[in-house]
Design a protein around this motif. Structure first.
Motif, PDB file in Angstrom:
ATOM      1  N   PHE A 104      51.816 -56.863 143.255  1.00  0.00           N
ATOM      2  CA  PHE A 104      52.242 -55.467 143.247  1.00  0.00           C
ATOM      3  C   PHE A 104      51.117 -54.539 142.791  1.00  0.00           C
ATOM      4  N   ALA A 105      50.296 -54.985 141.837  1.00  0.00           N
ATOM      5  CA  ALA A 105      49.177 -54.157 141.382  1.00  0.00           C
ATOM      6  C   ALA A 105      48.136 -53.980 142.486  1.00  0.00           C
ATOM      7  N   SER A 106      47.814 -55.054 143.181  1.00  0.00           N
ATOM      8  CA  SER A 106      46.830 -54.932 144.262  1.00  0.00           C
ATOM      9  C   SER A 106      47.393 -54.122 145.426  1.00  0.00           C
ATOM     10  N   GLU A 107      48.685 -54.270 145.699  1.00  0.00           N
ATOM     11  CA  GLU A 107      49.308 -53.460 146.751  1.00  0.00           C
ATOM     12  C   GLU A 107      49.298 -51.983 146.370  1.00  0.00           C
ATOM     13  N   LEU A 108      49.509 -51.681 145.093  1.00  0.00           N
ATOM     14  CA  LEU A 108      49.481 -50.298 144.637  1.00  0.00           C
ATOM     15  C   LEU A 108      48.083 -49.698 144.788  1.00  0.00           C
ATOM     16  N   LEU A 109      47.042 -50.476 144.497  1.00  0.00           N
ATOM     17  CA  LEU A 109      45.684 -49.977 144.669  1.00  0.00           C
ATOM     18  C   LEU A 109      45.386 -49.684 146.136  1.00  0.00           C
ATOM     19  N   TRP A 110      45.860 -50.538 147.036  1.00  0.00           N
ATOM     20  CA  TRP A 110      45.665 -50.281 148.470  1.00  0.00           C
ATOM     21  C   TRP A 110      46.436 -49.047 148.919  1.00  0.00           C
ATOM     22  N   ASN A 156      59.091 -46.442 149.471  1.00  0.00           N
ATOM     23  CA  ASN A 156      59.282 -47.840 149.858  1.00  0.00           C
ATOM     24  C   ASN A 156      58.674 -48.789 148.835  1.00  0.00           C
ATOM     25  N   TYR A 157      57.493 -48.463 148.331  1.00  0.00           N
ATOM     26  CA  TYR A 157      56.861 -49.297 147.310  1.00  0.00           C
ATOM     27  C   TYR A 157      57.717 -49.318 146.038  1.00  0.00           C
ATOM     28  N   THR A 158      58.220 -48.160 145.634  1.00  0.00           N
ATOM     29  CA  THR A 158      59.043 -48.084 144.425  1.00  0.00           C
ATOM     30  C   THR A 158      60.326 -48.877 144.579  1.00  0.00           C
ATOM     31  N   ILE A 159      60.955 -48.790 145.742  1.00  0.00           N
ATOM     32  CA  ILE A 159      62.195 -49.537 145.984  1.00  0.00           C
ATOM     33  C   ILE A 159      61.932 -51.035 145.915  1.00  0.00           C
ATOM     34  N   ARG A 160      60.822 -51.490 146.534  1.00  0.00           N
ATOM     35  CA  ARG A 160      60.483 -52.918 146.464  1.00  0.00           C
ATOM     36  C   ARG A 160      60.191 -53.364 145.038  1.00  0.00           C
ATOM     37  N   THR A 161      59.491 -52.525 144.294  1.00  0.00           N
ATOM     38  CA  THR A 161      59.146 -52.875 142.916  1.00  0.00           C
ATOM     39  C   THR A 161      60.393 -52.967 142.042  1.00  0.00           C
ATOM     40  N   PHE A 162      61.257 -51.974 142.117  1.00  0.00           N
ATOM     41  CA  PHE A 162      62.474 -52.020 141.306  1.00  0.00           C
ATOM     42  C   PHE A 162      63.420 -53.112 141.780  1.00  0.00           C
ATOM     43  N   GLY A 163      63.424 -53.408 143.076  1.00  0.00           N
ATOM     44  CA  GLY A 163      64.221 -54.523 143.572  1.00  0.00           C
ATOM     45  C   GLY A 163      63.745 -55.847 143.008  1.00  0.00           C
ATOM     46  N   LEU A 173      46.623 -43.523 150.759  1.00  0.00           N
ATOM     47  CA  LEU A 173      47.194 -42.178 150.666  1.00  0.00           C
ATOM     48  C   LEU A 173      46.149 -41.112 150.351  1.00  0.00           C
ATOM     49  N   SER A 174      45.082 -41.492 149.669  1.00  0.00           N
ATOM     50  CA  SER A 174      44.048 -40.499 149.362  1.00  0.00           C
ATOM     51  C   SER A 174      43.033 -40.355 150.491  1.00  0.00           C
ATOM     52  N   LEU A 175      43.013 -41.292 151.412  1.00  0.00           N
ATOM     53  CA  LEU A 175      42.020 -41.271 152.485  1.00  0.00           C
ATOM     54  C   LEU A 175      42.082 -40.016 153.359  1.00  0.00           C
ATOM     55  N   PRO A 176      43.241 -39.560 153.835  1.00  0.00           N
ATOM     56  CA  PRO A 176      43.235 -38.360 154.686  1.00  0.00           C
ATOM     57  C   PRO A 176      42.691 -37.117 153.977  1.00  0.00           C
ATOM     58  N   VAL A 177      43.068 -36.920 152.725  1.00  0.00           N
ATOM     59  CA  VAL A 177      42.625 -35.738 151.993  1.00  0.00           C
ATOM     60  C   VAL A 177      41.119 -35.792 151.743  1.00  0.00           C
TER      61      VAL A 177
END
Length: 89
Positions: free
Chosen positions: A9-15, A75-82, A20-24
């Motif tokens: 989950f930590a490595s997925e969060l970093l990706w 989606n990430y938050t739902i998977r993490t809390f699940g 998410l920051s790439l377009p900006v």
């Protein structure tokens, strides 16, 4: 939760943060290069012009992509809390 799941989950969060920051970052860099080129060609050396155009471009990028960013984070938050709800079982 095992260590492997936490690391996943930590490595997925970093990706996700990178994705998410790439377009900006890409829009800000591209606009900065274009404005610098225009300023060099026209010999206008006003720094506020570059800042204002970058600010507008980044704001437009955020408005256009906020729905996608929110969906990815939700989606990430739902998977993490699940996964955390399965910790006790």
């Amino acid at each position: 939760m095992s260590d492997a799941i936490i690391i996943h989950f930590a490595s997925e969060l970093l990706w996700i943060v990178l994705l998410l920051s790439l377009p900006v970052v890409a829009v800000a860099s591209l606009v900065g290069i274009v404005i610098s080129l225009v300023q060099a060609l026209t010999q206008i050396q006003d720094q506020t012009l570059q800042f204002l155009v970058k600010l507008i471009a980044v704001s437009i990028t955020l408005v256009v992509s906020y729905s996608w960013m929110g969906t990815v984070l939700l989606n990430y938050t739902i998977r993490t809390f699940g996964q955390m709800s399965h910790m006790g079982t």
